[in-house]
Design an enzyme around this catalytic site. Structure first.
Site, PDB file in Angstrom:
ATOM      1  CB  ILE A  23     -38.912   6.264  18.115  1.00 46.38           C
ATOM      2  CG1 ILE A  23     -39.069   6.655  19.589  1.00 46.38           C
ATOM      3  CG2 ILE A  23     -39.274   7.448  17.210  1.00 46.38           C
ATOM      4  CD1 ILE A  23     -38.061   7.682  20.089  1.00 46.38           C
ATOM      5  CD  GLU A  95     -27.283  -0.721  22.858  1.00 44.21           C
ATOM      6  OE1 GLU A  95     -28.035  -0.698  23.850  1.00 44.21           O
ATOM      7  OE2 GLU A  95     -27.170  -1.715  22.121  1.00 44.21           O
ATOM      8  CB  SER A  96     -32.397   4.210  23.314  1.00 36.28           C
ATOM      9  OG  SER A  96     -33.149   3.099  23.768  1.00 36.28           O
ATOM     10  CB  THR A 141     -31.976  12.519  22.896  1.00 37.88           C
ATOM     11  OG1 THR A 141     -32.427  12.858  24.193  1.00 37.88           O
ATOM     12  CG2 THR A 141     -30.457  12.400  22.957  1.00 37.88           C
ATOM     13  CG  ASP A 142     -34.803  16.254  25.708  1.00 37.32           C
ATOM     14  OD1 ASP A 142     -34.329  15.105  25.833  1.00 37.32           O
ATOM     15  OD2 ASP A 142     -35.767  16.667  26.384  1.00 37.32           O
ATOM     16  CD  GLU A 143     -31.964  11.690  27.977  1.00 42.67           C
ATOM     17  OE1 GLU A 143     -30.985  11.232  28.573  1.00 42.67           O
ATOM     18  OE2 GLU A 143     -33.037  11.062  27.842  1.00 42.67           O
ATOM     19  CE1 TYR A 166     -29.474   7.554  24.053  1.00 44.15           C
ATOM     20  CE2 TYR A 166     -30.364   9.175  25.594  1.00 44.15           C
ATOM     21  CZ  TYR A 166     -30.412   8.523  24.371  1.00 44.15           C
ATOM     22  OH  TYR A 166     -31.391   8.851  23.461  1.00 44.15           O
ATOM     23  CE  LYS A 170     -29.158   9.778  19.839  1.00 41.24           C
ATOM     24  NZ  LYS A 170     -29.524   8.886  18.685  1.00 41.24           N
ATOM     25  CG  ASN A 195     -37.984  11.698  28.558  1.00 40.78           C
ATOM     26  OD1 ASN A 195     -37.256  12.686  28.546  1.00 40.78           O
ATOM     27  ND2 ASN A 195     -37.693  10.617  29.248  1.00 40.78           N
ATOM     28  N   PRO A 221     -40.455   1.384  41.339  1.00 35.89           N
ATOM     29  CG  PRO A 221     -38.767   0.500  39.984  1.00 35.89           C
ATOM     30  CD  PRO A 221     -40.239   0.451  40.223  1.00 35.89           C
ATOM     31  NE  ARG A 230     -35.603  12.571  32.449  1.00 37.58           N
ATOM     32  CZ  ARG A 230     -34.801  13.086  33.379  1.00 37.58           C
ATOM     33  NH1 ARG A 230     -35.058  14.274  33.911  1.00 37.58           N
ATOM     34  NH2 ARG A 230     -33.716  12.429  33.756  1.00 37.58           N
ATOM     35  CG  ASP A 296     -31.348   9.999  42.189  1.00 36.46           C
ATOM     36  OD1 ASP A 296     -31.980   9.587  41.205  1.00 36.46           O
ATOM     37  OD2 ASP A 296     -31.203  11.215  42.458  1.00 36.46           O
TER      38      ASP A 296
HETATM   39  P1  NAD Z   1     -35.010   1.629  21.147  1.00 36.28           P
HETATM   40  O1  NAD Z   1     -33.939   1.218  22.083  1.00 36.28           O
HETATM   41  O2  NAD Z   1     -36.426   1.212  21.410  1.00 36.28           O
HETATM   42  O3  NAD Z   1     -34.668   1.119  19.671  1.00 36.28           O
HETATM   43  C1  NAD Z   1     -33.368   1.171  19.138  1.00 36.28           C
HETATM   44  C2  NAD Z   1     -33.320   0.206  17.958  1.00 36.28           C
HETATM   45  O4  NAD Z   1     -32.002   0.270  17.396  1.00 36.28           O
HETATM   46  C3  NAD Z   1     -33.575  -1.259  18.343  1.00 36.28           C
HETATM   47  O5  NAD Z   1     -34.511  -1.825  17.457  1.00 36.28           O
HETATM   48  C4  NAD Z   1     -32.211  -1.925  18.190  1.00 36.28           C
HETATM   49  O6  NAD Z   1     -32.287  -3.287  17.817  1.00 36.28           O
HETATM   50  C5  NAD Z   1     -31.575  -1.060  17.106  1.00 36.28           C
HETATM   51  N1  NAD Z   1     -30.106  -1.096  17.166  1.00 36.28           N
HETATM   52  C6  NAD Z   1     -29.321  -0.935  18.267  1.00 36.28           C
HETATM   53  N2  NAD Z   1     -28.016  -1.051  17.913  1.00 36.28           N
HETATM   54  C7  NAD Z   1     -27.993  -1.273  16.574  1.00 36.28           C
HETATM   55  C8  NAD Z   1     -26.947  -1.456  15.632  1.00 36.28           C
HETATM   56  N3  NAD Z   1     -25.655  -1.451  16.003  1.00 36.28           N
HETATM   57  N4  NAD Z   1     -27.268  -1.641  14.331  1.00 36.28           N
HETATM   58  C9  NAD Z   1     -28.576  -1.646  13.925  1.00 36.28           C
HETATM   59  N5  NAD Z   1     -29.607  -1.504  14.792  1.00 36.28           N
HETATM   60  C10 NAD Z   1     -29.315  -1.306  16.092  1.00 36.28           C
HETATM   61  O7  NAD Z   1     -34.874   3.213  21.038  1.00 36.28           O
HETATM   62  P2  NAD Z   1     -35.979   4.330  20.774  1.00 36.28           P
HETATM   63  O8  NAD Z   1     -36.513   4.792  22.067  1.00 36.28           O
HETATM   64  O9  NAD Z   1     -36.888   3.848  19.715  1.00 36.28           O
HETATM   65  O10 NAD Z   1     -35.055   5.492  20.198  1.00 36.28           O
HETATM   66  C11 NAD Z   1     -34.808   5.600  18.808  1.00 36.28           C
HETATM   67  C12 NAD Z   1     -33.933   6.816  18.573  1.00 36.28           C
HETATM   68  O11 NAD Z   1     -34.579   7.986  19.063  1.00 36.28           O
HETATM   69  C13 NAD Z   1     -32.583   6.741  19.292  1.00 36.28           C
HETATM   70  O12 NAD Z   1     -31.604   7.268  18.435  1.00 36.28           O
HETATM   71  C14 NAD Z   1     -32.770   7.618  20.519  1.00 36.28           C
HETATM   72  O13 NAD Z   1     -31.555   8.196  20.907  1.00 36.28           O
HETATM   73  C15 NAD Z   1     -33.741   8.661  19.977  1.00 36.28           C
HETATM   74  N6  NAD Z   1     -34.628   9.275  20.994  1.00 36.28           N
HETATM   75  C16 NAD Z   1     -35.354   8.509  21.850  1.00 36.28           C
HETATM   76  C17 NAD Z   1     -36.219   9.130  22.743  1.00 36.28           C
HETATM   77  C18 NAD Z   1     -37.096   8.325  23.688  1.00 36.28           C
HETATM   78  O14 NAD Z   1     -37.768   8.915  24.538  1.00 36.28           O
HETATM   79  N7  NAD Z   1     -37.151   7.015  23.572  1.00 36.28           N
HETATM   80  C19 NAD Z   1     -36.324  10.515  22.782  1.00 36.28           C
HETATM   81  C20 NAD Z   1     -35.555  11.271  21.882  1.00 36.28           C
HETATM   82  C21 NAD Z   1     -34.719  10.638  20.971  1.00 36.28           C
HETATM   83  P1  TYD Z   2     -36.288   6.951  31.452  1.00 36.14           P
HETATM   84  O1  TYD Z   2     -37.596   6.460  30.949  1.00 36.14           O
HETATM   85  O2  TYD Z   2     -35.184   5.976  31.669  1.00 36.14           O
HETATM   86  O3  TYD Z   2     -35.838   8.122  30.469  1.00 36.14           O
HETATM   87  P2  TYD Z   2     -34.604   9.189  30.586  1.00 36.14           P
HETATM   88  O4  TYD Z   2     -33.739   8.817  31.719  1.00 36.14           O
HETATM   89  O5  TYD Z   2     -33.918   9.045  29.278  1.00 36.14           O
HETATM   90  O6  TYD Z   2     -35.270  10.523  30.771  1.00 36.14           O
HETATM   91  O7  TYD Z   2     -36.532   7.691  32.834  1.00 36.14           O
HETATM   92  C1  TYD Z   2     -37.420   8.788  32.941  1.00 36.14           C
HETATM   93  C2  TYD Z   2     -37.310   9.333  34.340  1.00 36.14           C
HETATM   94  O8  TYD Z   2     -37.824   8.357  35.265  1.00 36.14           O
HETATM   95  C3  TYD Z   2     -35.892   9.620  34.773  1.00 36.14           C
HETATM   96  O9  TYD Z   2     -35.881  10.801  35.576  1.00 36.14           O
HETATM   97  C4  TYD Z   2     -35.516   8.407  35.623  1.00 36.14           C
HETATM   98  C5  TYD Z   2     -36.831   7.998  36.236  1.00 36.14           C
HETATM   99  N1  TYD Z   2     -36.999   6.548  36.498  1.00 36.14           N
HETATM  100  C6  TYD Z   2     -37.390   6.096  37.778  1.00 36.14           C
HETATM  101  O10 TYD Z   2     -37.603   6.898  38.712  1.00 36.14           O
HETATM  102  N2  TYD Z   2     -37.545   4.753  37.969  1.00 36.14           N
HETATM  103  C7  TYD Z   2     -37.318   3.853  36.981  1.00 36.14           C
HETATM  104  O11 TYD Z   2     -37.447   2.616  37.243  1.00 36.14           O
HETATM  105  C8  TYD Z   2     -36.932   4.316  35.682  1.00 36.14           C
HETATM  106  C9  TYD Z   2     -36.690   3.356  34.565  1.00 36.14           C
HETATM  107  C10 TYD Z   2     -36.789   5.683  35.476  1.00 36.14           C
END
Ligand code: NAD
Ligand code: TYD
Length: 360
Positions: A23, A95-96, A141-143, A166, A170, A195, A221, A230, A296
């Site tokens: 993101i 960490e995400s 996050t919404d989580e 996680y 957050k 998501n 899987p 989601r 699961d």
């Molecule tokens: P991502 O894991 O792809 O990216 C995280 C980035 O943070 C990476 O580039 C990593 O190198 C960097 N990072 C990790 N630890 C670090 C540290 N200690 N110092 C500096 N950089 C560090 O994650 P994402 O999916 O891009 O998510 C970004 C943000 O959005 C997160 O805060 C996550 O909680 C939030 N978010 C993600 C989603 C989603 O669906 N992916 C949804 C809602 C909110």
């Molecule tokens: P994920 O992309 O890990 O996002 P989050 O757990 O943060 O919502 O997973 C999305 C959904 O897909 C979640 O219900 C777990 C499921 N999932 C699988 O069924 N198989 C997989 O290999 C992964 C990575 C996720």
């Protein structure tokens, strides 16, 4: 060299953390392309999830500076605030991945909680003369709201009820961000998004993992029965929401971000299989044969769904794409960018994949 001396040219010097992640790279791209008067200081530790190849189309320049650093490193973050005269923060570094948090919760505490408090403390110290000129936008996050049953949506007023390491980390960071507003007066904004999917997402998350496995005819899987739900949003719509909230949102407020787009995992994966059968010239139903139900996830949240009406009403934001269109674009991107995915899935990804899925 005192780079801060150049800051007079920029209307804002925005520290974006996690800008080499999924993101974050979209947020950096949007800011660099849209605001030529802003300087973007993109700070990322480049963990397994951070990837400079996510930024190849945004050149490093006076306007976009990349720093490989850790948000937990207090003296370095203080130095960066000073050297680059940071005016605002958009904080995405984290960490995400839920599955990794189940294996290694402490890493999530360190980056998501300690790292966030460290940034808050440095921002507070740097901006204490006049907090009103500065914004600290925390991307969450919404989580944090926990898990829904069949009915209802997460609202901004929904009580926090995180259930995975996680989401707990957050939620904790959100509380600290709010505490720095109420206690010290920092002008904070929090966005809680559902998501995301789109280009440049690390293939440990559901959609890119499935796309990659379909391409390589590997098992798909599905955790449990595949009936977990989601609410999916295109990543560029999330970046647009962050832009709107950062600029127009009220200080001290949270905004939910989502597109009313709920799918069970199994419906989504089947839809993806059908789409990819067509694109890959396979016969109908061929990719679905790869679906494999596996053990699961521990504590697997049942359903997430977002009410984004506050963001829509107050800031006039809405998603720009229907899910089917966004997913189509996303699949096309992964099919066209095999080099990007091949680089990621070699090396430590293989080890991760084997450890994570061998017993499922
Ligand atoms: P991502 O894991 O792809 O990216 C995280 C980035 O943070 C990476 O580039 C990593 O190198 C960097 N990072 C990790 N630890 C670090 C540290 N200690 N110092 C500096 N950089 C560090 O994650 P994402 O999916 O891009 O998510 C970004 C943000 O959005 C997160 O805060 C996550 O909680 C939030 N978010 C993600 C989603 C989603 O669906 N992916 C949804 C809602 C909110
Ligand atoms: P994920 O992309 O890990 O996002 P989050 O757990 O943060 O919502 O997973 C999305 C959904 O897909 C979640 O219900 C777990 C499921 N999932 C699988 O069924 N198989 C997989 O290999 C992964 C990575 C996720």
């Amino acid at each position: 060299m005192n780079i801060g001396a150049y800051s007079m040219n920029w209307t804002k010097n925005i520290l974006v953390t996690g800008g080499a992640g999924f993101i974050g790279s979209h947020v950096v791209r949007l800011l660099v392309n849209k605001y030529s008067d802003y300087r973007i200081i993109n700070l990322d530790k480049l963990t397994y999830a951070g990837n400079l190849n996510n930024l190849t189309d945004i050149s490093v320049s006076d306007q976009h500076i990349f720093l490989k650093d850790d948000i937990c490193d207090t003296s370095r973050i203080k130095q960066i605030f000073d050297e680059y005269q940071i005016t605002d923060v958009i904080h995405l570094a984290a960490e995400s991945h839920v599955d990794r948090s189940i294996e290694r919760p402490m890493e999530f505490v360190m980056t998501n909680v300690v790292g966030t408090v460290n940034l808050l403390q440095c921002a507070k110290d740097a901006w204490s003369n006049d907090f009103s000129k500065h914004v600290f936008h925390h991307v969450s996050t919404d989580e944090v709201y926990g898990s829904l049953g069949a009915e209802g949506l997460f609202e901004e007023t929904t009580a926090y009820d995180p259930r995975s390491p996680y989401s707990s980390s957050k939620a904790s960071s959100d509380h600290f961000v709010r505490a720095f507003h109420h206690t010290y007066g920092l002008q904070i904004k929090i966005s809680n998004c559902s998501n995301n999917y789109g280009s440049h997402q690390f293939p440990e998350k559901l959609i890119p993992l499935m796309i990659n496995n379909i391409v390589h005819n590997k098992p798909l899987p599905i955790y449990g029965k595949g009936d977990n739900i989601r609410d999916w949003l295109w990543v560029e719509d999330h970046a647009n929401a962050i832009d709107a909230i950062f600029h127009e949102g009220s200080a001290g407020e949270s905004y939910n971000v989502g597109g009313l787009n709920e799918w069970t995992n199994i419906e989504l994966v089947k839809y993806l299989c059908n789409t990819m059968d067509t694109k890959l010239g396979r016969s109908k139903g061929e990719s679905e044969k790869l679906i494999t139900y596996v053990v699961d996830r521990a504590g697997h949240d049942m359903r997430y769904a977002i009410d984004a009406s506050k963001l829509e009403a107050e800031l006039n934001w809405k998603p720009s794409l229907e899910f089917e269109e966004g997913l189509d674009k996303t699949v096309d991107w992964y099919l066209a960018n095999t080099k990007w995915i091949d680089q990621i899935t070699s090396g430590s990804y293989k080890e991760y994949y084997e450890t994570m899925y061998q017993n499922k």
